[in-house]
Motif scaffolding. Structure first.
Motif, short mmCIF file in Angstrom:
data_model
loop_
_atom_site.label_atom_id
_atom_site.label_comp_id
_atom_site.label_asym_id
_atom_site.label_seq_id
_atom_site.Cartn_x
_atom_site.Cartn_y
_atom_site.Cartn_z
N THR A 10 -6.77 -15.54 -19.37
CA THR A 10 -5.41 -15.65 -18.95
C THR A 10 -5.57 -15.84 -17.37
N VAL A 11 -5.09 -16.80 -16.80
CA VAL A 11 -5.09 -17.09 -15.41
C VAL A 11 -3.75 -16.99 -14.74
N LEU A 12 -3.60 -16.11 -13.48
CA LEU A 12 -2.32 -15.85 -12.96
C LEU A 12 -2.71 -16.22 -11.41
N ILE A 13 -1.88 -17.15 -10.73
CA ILE A 13 -2.09 -17.55 -9.48
C ILE A 13 -0.70 -17.39 -8.91
N PHE A 14 -0.57 -16.76 -7.59
CA PHE A 14 0.81 -16.68 -6.97
C PHE A 14 0.57 -16.71 -5.54
N ASP A 15 1.82 -16.98 -4.97
CA ASP A 15 1.94 -17.10 -3.34
C ASP A 15 1.74 -15.67 -2.69
N PRO A 16 0.70 -15.63 -1.82
CA PRO A 16 0.49 -14.16 -1.26
C PRO A 16 1.73 -13.86 -0.38
N TYR A 17 2.39 -14.94 0.23
CA TYR A 17 3.64 -14.60 0.99
C TYR A 17 4.63 -14.04 0.39
N TYR A 18 4.87 -14.61 -0.91
CA TYR A 18 5.99 -14.33 -1.79
C TYR A 18 5.86 -13.02 -1.93
N MET A 19 4.71 -12.36 -2.46
CA MET A 19 4.47 -11.03 -2.71
C MET A 19 4.62 -9.95 -1.43
N GLU A 20 3.88 -10.55 -0.45
CA GLU A 20 4.15 -9.74 1.01
C GLU A 20 5.44 -9.43 1.20
N ASN A 21 6.35 -10.42 1.20
CA ASN A 21 7.58 -10.14 1.33
C ASN A 21 8.46 -8.92 0.61
N ARG A 22 7.95 -9.14 -0.50
CA ARG A 22 8.60 -8.23 -1.63
C ARG A 22 7.99 -6.74 -1.43
N LEU A 23 6.70 -6.43 -0.75
CA LEU A 23 6.02 -5.35 -0.68
C LEU A 23 6.35 -4.69 0.62
N GLN A 24 7.20 -5.50 1.49
CA GLN A 24 7.54 -4.92 2.92
C GLN A 24 7.92 -3.47 2.82
N PRO A 25 8.90 -3.10 1.84
CA PRO A 25 9.52 -1.72 1.84
C PRO A 25 8.41 -0.72 1.77
N TYR A 26 7.11 -1.08 1.07
CA TYR A 26 6.26 -0.05 0.66
C TYR A 26 5.08 -0.14 1.56
N PRO A 27 4.79 0.32 2.68
CA PRO A 27 3.85 0.29 3.73
C PRO A 27 2.54 0.62 3.06
N GLN A 28 2.10 1.25 2.25
CA GLN A 28 0.82 1.60 1.86
C GLN A 28 0.53 0.12 0.89
N PHE A 29 1.43 0.02 -0.19
CA PHE A 29 0.96 -1.15 -1.01
C PHE A 29 1.16 -2.25 -0.27
N HIS A 30 1.73 -2.55 1.01
CA HIS A 30 1.62 -3.72 1.52
C HIS A 30 0.20 -4.00 2.34
N ARG A 31 -0.03 -2.77 2.87
CA ARG A 31 -1.54 -2.90 3.47
C ARG A 31 -2.60 -3.01 2.67
N PHE A 32 -2.39 -2.43 1.28
CA PHE A 32 -3.47 -2.71 0.27
C PHE A 32 -3.53 -4.40 -0.05
N PHE A 33 -2.42 -4.63 -0.30
CA PHE A 33 -2.35 -6.29 -0.66
C PHE A 33 -2.88 -7.10 0.33
N GLU A 34 -2.67 -6.88 1.69
CA GLU A 34 -3.12 -7.60 2.66
C GLU A 34 -4.71 -7.60 2.69
N TYR A 35 -4.96 -6.26 2.54
CA TYR A 35 -6.60 -6.11 2.30
C TYR A 35 -7.25 -6.84 1.18
#
Length: 279
Positions: A80-105
């Motif tokens: 299976t392949v799942l492609i998603f918009d990184p900016y969409y996910m970044e906005n939803r991870l903003q309240p969680y600083p550690q996960f947000h930094r990890f996702f940006e990494y």
């Protein structure tokens, strides 16, 4: 080489397949891609290396990362392949600083590991296979897919520091070292005028022999890989700066402006100007 931007109408794209037609050319996506192998074997070309991967493998492809995927169709194949918009996910991870930094990494940094195996991921994707994957993305599924991606990211966050890069990334297939050496050279010198004879001299074999070995290893021609690398760089420069378009063409190895525009449109579906305006 193809540039796929499937995310114009949706934040997600997924495809669940048990069979496959001709394998992909070198390509890249605007979004982040998770590819999980349930069954069968895949030949993966990315970051100038060639890997063989099997069931229970998660592959992480970053936005605008060139890669190529070839399944072994002589055996049962399921992925299976799942492609998603990184900016969409970044906005939803903003309240969680550690996960947000990890996702940006994961999206933006040079990763020591992009091929991951772990029982926690097996359970997640088995659940997704049963309840989520199949058909096209509907509005009511967007919320479920958002939480599924967050669950995958959370699992990666927990297991990331336990991964041994040497063990997690399958070893490169050494029989393909000629192709790897040429890809590494192209990655550093793509902006120069490159010839088959020059590349063959680099690895000390005949041009014909190199051309054949490269195609056997990657499924593509050397000229296609050079163009793919140049278009990737053009996308990056158009997206991240204000360099004049004509200068970008010259910088990546296309001194003829009209030819650069024609090749760019052929591979992205947009003119360089339209691409810059859209991104």
């Amino acid at each position: 080489m193809r540039f796929f931007n499937e995310l114009n109408k949706s934040q997600f794209k997924y495809a669940y397949r048990t069979t496959r037609g001709p394998f992909d050319t070198f390509h890249m996506h605007h979004g982040m891609e998770f590819l999980y192998v349930f069954q069968g074997s895949l030949l993966i070309v990315m970051e100038n290396r060639i890997h063989q991967v099997g069931p229970g493998t998660l592959l992480l492809f970053q936005p605008f990362q060139l890669h190529r995927v070839e399944p072994d169709l002589d055996s049962d194949y399921e992925r299976t392949v799942l492609i998603f918009d990184p900016y969409y996910m970044e906005n939803r991870l903003q309240p969680y600083p550690q996960f947000h930094r990890f996702f940006e990494y994961l999206c933006k940094e040079k990763l020591p590991v992009q091929i991951v195996r772990h029982p926690m991921l097996d359970q997640l994707f088995d659940h997704g296979k049963q309840y989520l994957f199949g058909g096209s993305v509907k509005d009511e599924q967007s919320e479920q897919l958002t939480f599924f991606i967050q669950s995958v990211l959370q699992s990666l966050y927990w297991i990331w520091n336990t991964l041994d890069p040497a063990a997690a990334n399958s070893p490169s297939l050494r029989a393909n070292h000629y192709a790897e050496n040429v890809m590494k050279w192209i990655d550093q010198h793509f902006h120069e005028e490159l010839t088959l004879e020059q590349l063959a001299a680099l690895v000390h074999i005949s041009p014909y022999h190199l051309s054949r070995l490269f195609h056997e290893a990657t499924g593509s021609k050397i000229s296609e890989h050079i163009t793919a690398r140049r278009i990737r760089e053009a996308c990056f420069l158009l997206k991240t700066g204000n360099t004049p378009i004509k200068e970008i063409g010259e910088r990546i190895g296309f001194p003829n402006f009209s030819y650069f525009c024609r090749i760019f449109r052929k591979h992205t579906g947009l003119s360089p100007r339209a691409y810059r305006e859209r991104h």
